[in-house]
Design a protein around this motif. Structure first.
Motif, mmCIF file in Angstrom:
data_model
loop_
_atom_site.group_PDB
_atom_site.id
_atom_site.type_symbol
_atom_site.label_atom_id
_atom_site.label_comp_id
_atom_site.label_asym_id
_atom_site.label_seq_id
_atom_site.Cartn_x
_atom_site.Cartn_y
_atom_site.Cartn_z
ATOM 1 N N ALA A 489 0.913 -1.242 -0.034
ATOM 2 C CA ALA A 489 -0.068 -0.073 -0.043
ATOM 3 C C ALA A 489 0.822 1.105 0.061
ATOM 4 C CB ALA A 489 -0.962 -0.073 1.167
ATOM 5 N N GLN A 490 0.296 2.340 -0.617
ATOM 6 C CA GLN A 490 1.035 3.527 -0.646
ATOM 7 C C GLN A 490 0.883 4.524 0.719
ATOM 8 O OE1 GLN A 490 0.692 6.016 -4.260
ATOM 9 N NE2 GLN A 490 -0.410 4.017 -5.246
ATOM 10 N N GLY A 499 6.042 6.657 0.255
ATOM 11 C CA GLY A 499 6.837 5.249 0.484
ATOM 12 C C GLY A 499 5.781 4.304 0.580
ATOM 13 N N ILE A 500 6.166 2.971 0.987
ATOM 14 C CA ILE A 500 5.195 1.793 0.670
ATOM 15 C C ILE A 500 5.204 1.296 2.096
ATOM 16 C CG2 ILE A 500 5.262 -0.468 -0.117
ATOM 17 C CD1 ILE A 500 6.377 0.597 -2.617
ATOM 18 N N VAL A 501 4.001 0.721 2.489
ATOM 19 C CA VAL A 501 3.608 -0.197 3.743
ATOM 20 C C VAL A 501 3.258 -1.334 3.429
ATOM 21 C CG1 VAL A 501 3.531 1.895 5.322
ATOM 22 C CG2 VAL A 501 1.489 0.942 4.072
ATOM 23 N N LEU A 502 3.658 -2.443 3.978
ATOM 24 C CA LEU A 502 3.210 -3.875 3.922
ATOM 25 C C LEU A 502 1.983 -3.887 4.997
ATOM 26 C CD1 LEU A 502 6.248 -5.848 3.099
ATOM 27 C CD2 LEU A 502 4.566 -5.004 1.212
ATOM 28 N N GLN A 503 0.926 -4.334 4.242
ATOM 29 C CA GLN A 503 -0.519 -4.644 5.162
ATOM 30 C C GLN A 503 -0.622 -6.074 5.018
ATOM 31 O OE1 GLN A 503 -0.315 -1.208 6.175
ATOM 32 N NE2 GLN A 503 -2.526 -1.708 6.521
ATOM 33 N N ARG A 504 -0.764 -6.891 6.330
ATOM 34 C CA ARG A 504 -0.891 -8.254 6.369
ATOM 35 C C ARG A 504 -2.693 -8.272 6.434
ATOM 36 N NH1 ARG A 504 0.962 -9.503 11.389
ATOM 37 N NH2 ARG A 504 -1.318 -9.194 12.361
ATOM 38 N N PHE A 521 8.742 0.951 3.926
ATOM 39 C CA PHE A 521 10.284 1.405 3.248
ATOM 40 C C PHE A 521 9.694 2.484 2.249
ATOM 41 C CE2 PHE A 521 8.022 -2.370 1.508
ATOM 42 C CZ PHE A 521 8.176 -2.229 0.148
ATOM 43 N N ASP A 522 10.925 3.076 1.868
ATOM 44 C CA ASP A 522 11.006 4.154 0.673
ATOM 45 C C ASP A 522 12.210 3.842 -0.181
ATOM 46 O OD1 ASP A 522 12.967 5.342 2.343
ATOM 47 O OD2 ASP A 522 11.449 6.689 3.184
ATOM 48 N N PHE A 531 11.398 8.681 -2.042
ATOM 49 C CA PHE A 531 9.954 8.105 -2.243
ATOM 50 C C PHE A 531 9.992 6.813 -3.066
ATOM 51 C CE2 PHE A 531 10.372 12.801 -1.969
ATOM 52 C CZ PHE A 531 9.561 13.109 -0.815
ATOM 53 N N MET A 532 8.552 6.250 -3.003
ATOM 54 C CA MET A 532 8.289 5.091 -3.805
ATOM 55 C C MET A 532 6.935 4.776 -3.644
ATOM 56 S SD MET A 532 9.965 1.237 -2.906
ATOM 57 C CE MET A 532 11.813 2.038 -3.351
ATOM 58 N N HIS A 533 6.352 4.362 -4.761
ATOM 59 C CA HIS A 533 4.666 3.909 -4.596
ATOM 60 C C HIS A 533 4.270 2.697 -5.564
ATOM 61 C CE1 HIS A 533 4.426 5.601 -8.659
ATOM 62 N NE2 HIS A 533 4.072 6.726 -8.264
#
Length: 554
Positions: A489-490, A499-504, A521-522, A531-533
């Motif tokens: 997810a962004q 950046g990006i988050v990981l959603q379990r 992470f980014d 940045f990262m998306h």
């Protein structure tokens, strides 16, 4: 966020009373009430009008002067605070004029008014008027008095709403819908959401936040009707934190003296100057990152870069492996045309990329080419929000030629649609903009069907399943690791593509959805890149995108 679905009782709507200062209200409140009137879950039965004399502006003059200037310099279209009449919505709704007993800041309803309210057998009182409420009015309806607090009640209590977040450069601005109690801004939270904070304008920051919040009331009322008032209250109480300590100051307009306001305005002017200087000197350009290895690559400092020419950017990489070959699809945005198209890069046996090839282009913008295989065929769902559709394409000559198979969703502003086949169903995750003026980064909606090619897509009863700019918008394909599903997810707080988050994914059924943030992470691993998306993997190829600054004359 979780929800347990039950069959709705369509024969009995919740009885709603309004607390109003006037029958002319801000446009976002009119929209919120229109959604209730048009729903099948609740009806407006009483409008309680404030009969006390209206006072003048209580905010200090420095703040009023700033607010006037802010509205002149930064327009919000549509404007959430434009005045709008309620005459067509209230119609024959009963009116009750109440003159409360007033203290310096609060309103206390007299006993006879409380008796009249209780006699109406109300389920909810919605506070769109009056001041701070105290006393028996808080229990005059079965589910209490519902009131918005446009701010994160864990960090910003008091007001002005949406102001301190801008001045203190908070990355996100919160909003809660709560059942009021005697503790100011510490009621029972029934809905909570976050939006990106505007860095330059309080007016724009508030307008975007208020437009989005117009949907909160009808969502909560629909859930209360499905569960019934008693069970709904019990569920809400179970979701409250066991302990809630507020360690921040109570924010008030009285703190906005001339020296402090001038300091805030100077800070905003400096931010704006930095922005304009940056726009004059360089352009933000998205580039691609990739790495070949067995399994998903997670050490980004090892990734190689694919850098576009100066007149475009490359973003939203998606990858597929066919017959042992890896194909990278992504958005190519040409600055001169102002729209994106889908291109493809092939990798040879040595992992070397070929020049990009345009594979799908339309008159409107395309991006985020989500790919999947089904029954031996390759399909793509590119973002086509400018066309107000979610469209499914099939490769007729992979990877170069694609044909439109079906419109999956129509008449929606949906971005970054991501499909998942799980437990015998197809699931479609996408961020939607329900209300003009709201953001496309805030709210994630979920749909499902039994057949991706022929079935109708049914909305999930908990929609939106996420309402949080920090983790709502899809950032790539959902993947499994040791039997657990993870949704990239962004994180769009602070700025888009932060950046990006990981959603379990903890629960995914026709009635329930729940997820938990487990990592983030980014692209700050390399100088000049941040940045990262987007984050994807197939076969031995892992891909991502990142943003860099490029001098305009280079």
């Amino acid at each position: 966020m979780s929800y347990v679905g039950h069959m709705p009782d369509l024969t009995q709507k919740l009885r709603i009373g309004l607390l109003l200062d006037s029958e002319t209200v801000p446009a976002w409140q009119q929209l919120a009430l229109r959604k209730i009137v048009e729903s099948s879950s609740a009806e407006l039965v009483l409008a309680v009008i404030n009969g006390s004399p209206k006072g003048g502006e209580t905010a200090p003059f420095p703040y009023r002067a700033y607010r006037w200037l802010d509205r002149k310099l930064f327009k919000a279209t549509p404007d959430a605070f434009a005045r709008a009449p309620l005459s067509d919505l209230l119609g024959n709704v009963e009116r009750l004029v109440v003159t409360p007993r007033q203290t310096r800041y609060s309103d206390d309803f007299p006993a006879d008014a409380i008796d009249q309210l209780r006699a109406r057998n109300l389920d909810v009182l919605i506070r769109f008027g009056f001041r701070i409420l105290r006393g028996d009015i808080l229990t005059a309806a079965r589910l209490g008095v519902w009131s918005y607090h446009h701010g994160d009640n864990d960090r910003y209590r008091g007001g002005p709403p949406g102001f301190w977040e801008v001045m203190e450069a908070a990355p996100a601005t919160g909003c809660v819908l709560q059942i009021l109690n005697e503790d100011l801004d510490n009621g029972t939270v029934i809905y909570k959401s976050f939006s990106l904070t505007d860095k330059l304008s309080v007016h724009r920051n508030k307008s975007r936040l208020y437009w989005k919040s117009a949907s909160f009331l009808v969502r909560c009322l629909a859930e209360a009707q499905r569960l019934g008032p008693e069970r709904y209250l019990e569920q809400v109480r179970q979701q409250q934190p066991a302990i809630s300590v507020y360690g921040w100051p109570m924010y008030t307009p009285a703190k906005l003296s001339w020296p402090r306001m001038l300091s805030f305005v100077a800070g905003l002017a400096w931010r704006n100057l930095q922005r304009k200087l940056g726009e004059a000197l360089w352009r933000e350009q998205w580039i691609l990152l990739y790495r070949f290895r067995t399994g998903r690559a997670l050490s980004f400092w090892r990734f190689r870069q694919l850098t576009p020419p100066a007149d475009r950017f490359w973003a939203d990489p998606h990858v597929i492996c066919r017959d042992g070959r890896h194909y990278l699809f992504f958005e190519e945005f040409l600055y001169r045309s102002g729209k994106g198209r889908i291109v493809c890069v092939r990798f040879d046996d040595e992992g070397r990329p070929t020049p990009p090839e345009v594979v799908l282009e339309r008159d409107t913008h395309l991006s985020y080419p989500h790919l999947f295989e089904h029954a031996g065929e390759v399909y793509m769902v590119p973002e086509s929000s400018q066309n107000r559709t979610v469209e499914l394409y099939r490769a007729v000559d992979f990877p170069s030629r694609w044909e439109l198979v079906k419109v999956l969703l129509d008449n929606v502003t949906a971005v970054d649609a991501t499909l998942l086949q799980h437990d015998g169903r197809w699931w479609l995750f996408a961020n939607l903009v329900e209300t003009p003026g709201a953001s496309s980064c805030d709210e994630l909606f979920l749909y499902s069907t039994t057949d991706v090619l022929t079935g109708d897509w049914e909305p999930h009863p908990a929609n939106p399943i996420v309402s949080d700019v920090r983790c709502a918008r899809p950032a790539g394909c959902i993947f499994a690791r040791e039997g657990v599903l993870y949704r990239p997810a962004q994180n769009c707080s602070g700025r888009y593509g932060n950046g990006i988050v990981l959603q379990r994914i903890d629960r995914l059924t026709l009635d329930e959805y729940a997820e938990t943030s487990v990592d983030s992470f980014d692209a700050s691993f390399m100088a000049g890149i941040g940045f990262m998306h987007t984050f994807n993997q197939a076969g031995e190829l892992t891909v991502a995108d990142a943003r860099r600054k490029r001098w305009k004359w280079c």
